[in-house]
Design a protein around this motif. Sequence first.
Motif, short mmCIF file in Angstrom:
data_model
loop_
_atom_site.label_atom_id
_atom_site.label_comp_id
_atom_site.label_asym_id
_atom_site.label_seq_id
_atom_site.Cartn_x
_atom_site.Cartn_y
_atom_site.Cartn_z
N VAL A 114 0.83 -1.20 0.00
CA VAL A 114 0.00 0.00 0.00
C VAL A 114 0.87 1.25 0.00
N ALA A 115 1.92 1.26 0.83
CA ALA A 115 2.81 2.42 0.87
C ALA A 115 3.49 2.64 -0.48
N LYS A 116 3.88 1.56 -1.12
CA LYS A 116 4.52 1.69 -2.44
C LYS A 116 3.55 2.22 -3.48
N TYR A 117 2.31 1.73 -3.43
CA TYR A 117 1.30 2.19 -4.39
C TYR A 117 0.99 3.67 -4.17
N LEU A 118 0.80 4.07 -2.92
CA LEU A 118 0.48 5.46 -2.64
C LEU A 118 1.64 6.39 -2.98
N SER A 119 2.86 5.92 -2.80
CA SER A 119 4.03 6.74 -3.17
C SER A 119 4.07 6.98 -4.67
N ASN A 120 3.80 5.93 -5.44
CA ASN A 120 3.74 6.12 -6.89
C ASN A 120 2.62 7.08 -7.28
N LEU A 121 1.53 7.04 -6.54
CA LEU A 121 0.37 7.86 -6.88
C LEU A 121 0.55 9.32 -6.45
N VAL A 122 1.15 9.55 -5.28
CA VAL A 122 1.20 10.89 -4.71
C VAL A 122 2.58 11.54 -4.82
N PHE A 123 3.63 10.81 -4.44
CA PHE A 123 4.96 11.42 -4.35
C PHE A 123 5.72 11.43 -5.66
N ALA A 124 5.52 10.42 -6.51
CA ALA A 124 6.28 10.34 -7.77
C ALA A 124 6.08 11.57 -8.65
N PRO A 125 4.85 12.09 -8.84
CA PRO A 125 4.69 13.29 -9.67
C PRO A 125 5.36 14.53 -9.08
N ILE A 126 5.59 14.54 -7.74
CA ILE A 126 6.16 15.74 -7.10
C ILE A 126 7.68 15.65 -7.04
N SER A 127 8.19 14.53 -6.53
CA SER A 127 9.64 14.40 -6.33
C SER A 127 10.34 13.73 -7.51
N GLY A 128 9.57 13.06 -8.36
CA GLY A 128 10.16 12.35 -9.47
C GLY A 128 10.73 11.01 -9.09
N ASN A 129 10.60 10.64 -7.82
CA ASN A 129 11.13 9.37 -7.34
C ASN A 129 10.03 8.69 -6.52
N SER A 179 9.72 10.54 -0.52
CA SER A 179 8.84 11.70 -0.53
C SER A 179 9.64 12.96 -0.79
N PRO A 180 8.99 14.05 -1.17
CA PRO A 180 9.69 15.34 -1.19
C PRO A 180 10.04 15.75 0.24
N PRO A 181 10.91 16.73 0.44
CA PRO A 181 11.27 17.16 1.80
C PRO A 181 10.04 17.56 2.61
N VAL A 182 9.98 17.08 3.84
CA VAL A 182 8.85 17.39 4.72
C VAL A 182 9.37 18.12 5.96
N PRO A 183 8.54 18.95 6.59
CA PRO A 183 8.98 19.66 7.81
C PRO A 183 9.23 18.69 8.96
N LYS A 184 10.09 19.12 9.87
CA LYS A 184 10.44 18.30 11.04
C LYS A 184 10.00 19.02 12.32
N PHE A 185 9.91 18.25 13.39
CA PHE A 185 9.61 18.84 14.69
C PHE A 185 10.76 19.73 15.16
N ASP A 186 10.42 20.85 15.76
CA ASP A 186 11.44 21.67 16.41
C ASP A 186 11.97 20.94 17.64
#
Length: 422
Positions: free
Chosen positions: A150-165, A169-176
């Motif tokens: 499921v994680a692999k499928y969702l990554s192809n669906l959501v993250f691949a068009p943004i990060s190209g990989n 995922s593209p860079p995400v914010p971190k906790f201070d």
Amino acid sequence: MTITENPSAAPVTVAVRRKTRIPGWLKGVIWAVVAIAVLSMASYATGVNTLTSSNTAHTALRLALPILLCALGGLWAERAGVVNIGLEGMMILGTWGAAWGAFYGGVWAGLIAAVVFGALGGLLHAIATVTFNVNHIVSGVAINLLGLGVAKYLSNLVFAPISGNPRQSPPVPKFDTYSASGLGDWLGDLENAQRVGISDVAGILRGLVTQVAPLTMIAILLVPLSYFLLWRTRFGLRLRSCGENPVAAESLGVNVYLHKYVAMAISGGLAGMGGASLVLLSGGADYLENQTNGRGYIGLAAMIFGNWRPGGLLGGAALFGYADGLQLSGGGKAVLALLYGAVILLCVIVVVQLIRRQWIAAAIGVVGAGVLYAIYWTNDTLPSDLIPYTAHFVTLIVLAVASQRLRPPRADGVPYRRGEGD
């Protein structure tokens, strides 16, 4: 105790000696003191300061969090009678949910999304095992495979068009992060003074009070909270009764199915939060495929090592996190120095076993200490291919040693159907 066999005879008083039990929290404190003392002696004897440095302690804390949260998730599930081998898959879902939520809504949205995704995995496991009585191990393995897919499928669906990989995922914010500045500076001075014992304790404490994220504090607070809910509330008593004797619990009016479902939702949510700690903490990577690297299984091992108790699994998570952090901060020489510390600890255990006249256990300890010392004496460093698996080796050794004193819930993994006790 007074015993009278003949009414005309004088009463005979027999003294009954009651064995004093050490409270669990005091045992934990004693083991922590022993561990710090052993690490201090090993650091002094080998000259490897990395064993007790603040950098190692800080790295160990960050790496122990996902293990701790997964272990808590396993505790909630198995106390309700459900074996949760699927912690790894729920954790994978949590990593993806954390990256997705944080990218679109910030770190807190990422944390909530991770909990929701993990809880969905837990509920799916509950449907299979509680409602349809699927074998718990089979269902858990299926959840692990499903989570990865499921994680692999969702990554192809959501993250691949943004990060190209599609694998990350593209860079995400971190906790201070927050630090106790005055205390940290004072502990840093003590650490740099290189005083035996004092500098070691100061280095460990400094690593625990500097650059601490809110998620870290939440995870640590969840340990006493889980203890309170499971052992000090009616809800916890009913939930634990489902893991000990569900038929008896049902006869007393407990809705066994409901409590198992609630436990599995909490279990999956905690595992998902563990996945979030890999993505949202500073110093960690963004979402990556196979990012969990078996930490769900190590969390399950930490729970078993802790004998299905919150305080015990905290110690197990700290041990495995420390082993993982040490190989990152110190490399092969630091891991080799840890073997020397293990030799010292085994010598202490052998002495205790001799005092108790447990000759076989003492002999096994002597042999183990001899093997570890031979490895330490004959090597300058460990092979680089083995160093990343330090935590896994520690997991196997600890479980082998601790297996004799374990007592899981009696109905853990036992199939149950409503009304079967009538």
